[in-house]
Enzyme design. Structure first.
Site, PDB file in Angstrom:
ATOM      1  N   THR A 422      -6.299 118.019  41.464  1.00 28.37           N
ATOM      2  CA  THR A 422      -5.745 117.152  41.181  1.00 28.37           C
ATOM      3  C   THR A 422      -6.839 115.853  41.756  1.00 28.37           C
ATOM      4  O   THR A 422      -8.047 116.287  42.211  1.00 28.37           O
ATOM      5  CB  THR A 422      -4.693 116.566  41.986  1.00 28.37           C
ATOM      6  OG1 THR A 422      -4.807 116.510  43.268  1.00 28.37           O
ATOM      7  CG2 THR A 422      -3.044 116.936  41.675  1.00 28.37           C
ATOM      8  N   THR A 440      -3.916 114.398  37.530  1.00 31.65           N
ATOM      9  CA  THR A 440      -3.712 116.208  36.779  1.00 31.65           C
ATOM     10  C   THR A 440      -4.297 116.396  36.193  1.00 31.65           C
ATOM     11  O   THR A 440      -3.663 116.218  34.930  1.00 31.65           O
ATOM     12  CB  THR A 440      -2.997 117.095  38.228  1.00 31.65           C
ATOM     13  OG1 THR A 440      -3.338 118.240  38.571  1.00 31.65           O
ATOM     14  CG2 THR A 440      -2.055 116.821  37.592  1.00 31.65           C
ATOM     15  N   GLU A 442      -4.430 120.048  36.431  1.00 31.78           N
ATOM     16  CA  GLU A 442      -3.856 121.303  37.352  1.00 31.78           C
ATOM     17  C   GLU A 442      -5.125 121.970  38.178  1.00 31.78           C
ATOM     18  O   GLU A 442      -6.058 121.742  38.424  1.00 31.78           O
ATOM     19  CB  GLU A 442      -3.248 122.137  36.137  1.00 31.78           C
ATOM     20  CG  GLU A 442      -2.588 123.110  37.058  1.00 31.78           C
ATOM     21  CD  GLU A 442      -2.730 124.133  37.659  1.00 31.78           C
ATOM     22  OE1 GLU A 442      -3.754 124.663  37.661  1.00 31.78           O
ATOM     23  OE2 GLU A 442      -1.842 123.712  38.879  1.00 31.78           O
ATOM     24  N   ASP A 469       1.602 125.665  36.921  1.00 37.80           N
ATOM     25  CA  ASP A 469       2.447 125.246  38.213  1.00 37.80           C
ATOM     26  C   ASP A 469       4.070 126.052  37.991  1.00 37.80           C
ATOM     27  O   ASP A 469       4.692 125.737  39.233  1.00 37.80           O
ATOM     28  CB  ASP A 469       2.570 123.646  37.930  1.00 37.80           C
ATOM     29  CG  ASP A 469       1.617 123.234  39.045  1.00 37.80           C
ATOM     30  OD1 ASP A 469       0.740 124.284  39.388  1.00 37.80           O
ATOM     31  OD2 ASP A 469       0.605 121.960  38.970  1.00 37.80           O
ATOM     32  N   SER A 494       5.555 120.156  41.399  1.00 34.00           N
ATOM     33  CA  SER A 494       4.575 119.451  42.055  1.00 34.00           C
ATOM     34  C   SER A 494       4.620 119.500  43.394  1.00 34.00           C
ATOM     35  O   SER A 494       5.405 119.491  44.664  1.00 34.00           O
ATOM     36  CB  SER A 494       3.654 118.772  41.273  1.00 34.00           C
ATOM     37  OG  SER A 494       3.272 117.818  41.620  1.00 34.00           O
ATOM     38  N   SER A 495       2.888 119.680  44.329  1.00 34.58           N
ATOM     39  CA  SER A 495       2.517 119.563  45.605  1.00 34.58           C
ATOM     40  C   SER A 495       2.170 117.579  45.719  1.00 34.58           C
ATOM     41  O   SER A 495       1.613 117.325  46.819  1.00 34.58           O
ATOM     42  CB  SER A 495       1.983 120.269  46.427  1.00 34.58           C
ATOM     43  OG  SER A 495       2.562 121.646  45.998  1.00 34.58           O
ATOM     44  N   GLY A 517      -5.216 118.636  45.924  1.00 28.13           N
ATOM     45  CA  GLY A 517      -5.206 120.065  46.766  1.00 28.13           C
ATOM     46  C   GLY A 517      -4.365 121.165  46.861  1.00 28.13           C
ATOM     47  O   GLY A 517      -3.780 121.901  47.553  1.00 28.13           O
ATOM     48  N   GLY A 518      -3.813 121.139  45.732  1.00 34.58           N
ATOM     49  CA  GLY A 518      -2.511 121.808  45.247  1.00 34.58           C
ATOM     50  C   GLY A 518      -1.189 121.934  46.381  1.00 34.58           C
ATOM     51  O   GLY A 518      -1.044 120.615  46.885  1.00 34.58           O
TER      52      GLY A 518
END
Length: 621
Positions: A422, A440, A442, A469, A494-495, A517-518
């Site tokens: 992102t 994002t 992804e 995701d 999502s994170s 950063g995922g």
């Protein structure tokens, strides 16, 4: 929701079921042999460290992942625009200069403060109507390898960022919509100089993951004598006439220009004719709607109210579970040392517990009910205190999920799989309004599919691979469904953790913060909240702290080169499998000029920090 009254009702939760069972499981698991560790998949590779100085400002500021984007945002603020106006202008520039991370072909979560109310705008991508839960399964029933799923039409979700920003602008915009696109259009037409980070990421990208449109844009016209595609060099002025044309249409026609007509038709055609085609259809694009959600505002310690995004993001829930679990443990002697073995152990164990709950419970709330009927049940102090009792002197191993409800859990935990990246931006304007937005496509460069919007011109915009995701596996061996499985119209978990912090006593805005950063976004944001609010550091110093990641997998991951060997050895003695690797966060943080926290902030103007691991900057007045 106002930050003053968002979290004052008490939860009359029943006694938790399964705490003793969970404790027994945790004790039993801690003695098991860990599975072989795998490297943590990070969204974008490292490209060096830039020593950033903290920026002070008196009225307004913008922090983004690229100097050109920060300049575009500041241009809007100086023209009398709002924080939201600045965020939109900055995002359109990021779509051009940082195409690997976000853009109009992706989605976003936006936290907005207008001086009275916190809003959570959901521009997350949705799954097309044609998908099934078996989207990423091969004929033999096994999941596709991630790389094959990512670089395919299968992975493309319905983009939502532009529609969401348009809806938010109707409410909170000050400058005309078209004005916000001028910097990006200008740069796309005149060209921008490729920076070291974009060049480095293109050099590491396998060109076969990009389609012909993207290769023609990012790389020199033909492979070299060895058959290698060469990205344009640092400093090359890269023009994007196709994106300029599309942005002009969006500027004049609104989001409909992307979701209907020739631009939408080109997107659908590229997805459906890919070598591994997807089911995205014109009706999916035309029917997309952003969602204005109720943010989750959580009181933390005596002074702070931390407001973050609810599901389908797991970010706020997981990071506040980590912080709440740490607070439920016996206090460490002051001052806390964030690189000490004891603190790292506690942080890793709290992270295991939070990520166990995340894997079981969190998904799109339109498809999956919250435990106990309220997502905040996962943050109740009594529940976190019971979870904290699982923390011993050694690594517990893979943690079990907790049970914040008497209702039997019907879901299966989601297996570990890669999560990618992102961009993040933070804005505070002269009127005290604020934005924290994480955006994002992804994975780095998304699917590698580039649309020219039907213009026939060079360049364009990359399409997201956001459907990766979702859980590739829709159910477990016992036939229990996974909450985050693929379903038509569903938004993937999502994170992303865009966060606004307030003084819980005065209601004043204190900070805007977030990171790419995922799955590690949760840890990067938690680290910065601890650094600034618990350890009284300035935002730049907090961002500079070493990164630490645990996702309840096999390994505790520490940022390479930031920890002494004796620390690693001591953690291994406690049962950890420790890995060192680059952890390329992209944190942006601004503290508000009117905020008066304790410690070194007192009496100081607004302050901003940008992550030295990328090329972002803070610009302000």
């Amino acid at each position: 929701m106002t930050p003053d009254n968002s979290n004052r009702h008490a939860f009359a939760l029943r006694r938790w079921v399964g705490v003793m069972v969970g404790a027994a499981l945790g004790a039993g698991i801690s003695g098991c042999t860990h599975p072989p560790p795998e490297p943590l998949i990070v969204p974008e590779s490292a490209s060096g460290w830039r020593n950033n100085s903290e920026t002070s400002f008196n009225r307004q500021a913008v922090a983004t992942a690229h100097p050109q984007a920060s300049a575009a945002g500041l241009e809007m603020l100086r023209a009398g625009g709002s924080a939201l106006d600045a965020a939109i202008a900055a995002q359109m520039v990021l779509a051009l200069v940082e195409p690997q991370s976000s853009g109009i072909g992706g989605g976003a979560f936006l936290m907005h403060w207008d001086g009275h109310t916190v809003q959570a705008w959901d521009g997350r991508e949705t799954a097309p109507a044609a998908v099934t839960p078996n989207l990423f399964l091969q004929p033999n029933g096994q999941p596709l390898p991630f790389a094959q799923a990512q670089a395919s039409g299968l992975a493309v979700g319905v983009p939502g960022a532009v529609r969401m920003l348009e809806a938010a602008h109707r409410q909170q915009g000050v400058l005309p919509w078209a004005r916000l696109f001028e910097p990006a259009i200008r740069l796309a037409e005149e060209g921008f100089a490729i920076g070291p980070r974009l060049h480095a990421l293109l050099s590491q990208l396998n060109p076969t993951q990009a389609d012909a449109q993207a290769r023609a844009y990012f790389y020199a016209p033909a492979p070299d004598a060895a058959g290698r595609w060469q990205p344009w060099p640092v400093g090359h002025r890269l023009k994007n006439p196709a994106l300029a044309r599309v942005l002009r249409r969006i500027a004049s026609e609104g989001g409909a220009a992307l979701h209907q007509g020739p631009v939408a038709a080109d997107v659908v055609q590229r997805v459906q004719t890919h070598t591994r085609p997807g089911g995205l259809a014109l009706a999916d694009l035309a029917g997309y709607q952003p969602v204005l959600r109720e943010p989750i505002c959580t009181d933390w310690r005596e002074r702070w109210r931390v407001c973050g995004f609810p599901p389908p993001s797991s970010g706020h829930l997981a990071l506040m579970q980590i912080l709440g679990t740490l607070d439920a443990l016996p206090p460490l002697p002051a001052p806390v040392q964030p690189t000490s073995v004891e603190w790292l152990h506690r942080y890793a164990q709290a992270s295991r517990l939070a990520f166990a709950d995340r894997a079981l419970y969190v998904a799109d709330p339109a498809f999956v009910p919250a435990p106990a009927g309220d997502w905040r049940s996962l943050l109740a102090p009594t529940y976190l205190a019971q979870r904290a009792r699982l923390v011993g002197e050694r690594d517990m191993g893979p943690a079990p999920a907790g049970t914040p409800t008497l209702t039997p859990v019907a879901w299966a935990p989601q297996p570990h799989q890669p999560e990618y990246g992102t961009s993040h931006l933070s804005v505070i304007d002269a009127q005290g309004r604020a934005v924290s937005m994480t955006t994002t496509i992804e994975a780095a460069f998304g699917t590698g599919i580039m649309s020219d919007g039907g213009t026939g011109l060079p360049g364009g915009f990359l399409l997201n691979n956001q459907l990766t995701d979702f859980s590739f596996t829709p159910q477990d061996a016992q036939g229990r469904s996974i909450a985050n499985r693929v379903e038509p119209g569903k938004r993937p978990r999502s994170s992303m953790s865009p966060t606004l912090v307030f003084d819980r006593h005065t209601g004043q805005l204190v900070m805007s913060v977030g990171s790419p950063g995922g799955a590690a976004i949760i840890h990067y944001t938690a680290k910065t909240l601890l650094g600034t609010l618990a350890w009284q550091m300035g935002p730049q110093a907090a961002i500079d702290l070493p990164n630490v990641v645990h996702t309840n997998g096999a390994a505790l991951v520490l940022e390479k080169g930031r920890f002494d060997a004796n620390i690693l050895q001591a953690l291994q003695a406690r049962g950890y499998t420790v890995q060192e690797q680059e952890l390329t966060s992209g944190l942006q943080a601004l503290t508000a000029p009117q905020a008066q926290p304790p410690g070194p902030w007192r009496g100081v103007a607004g302050r901003g920090g940008a992550d030295p691991r990328r090329e972002g900057v803070v610009l302000g007045d």
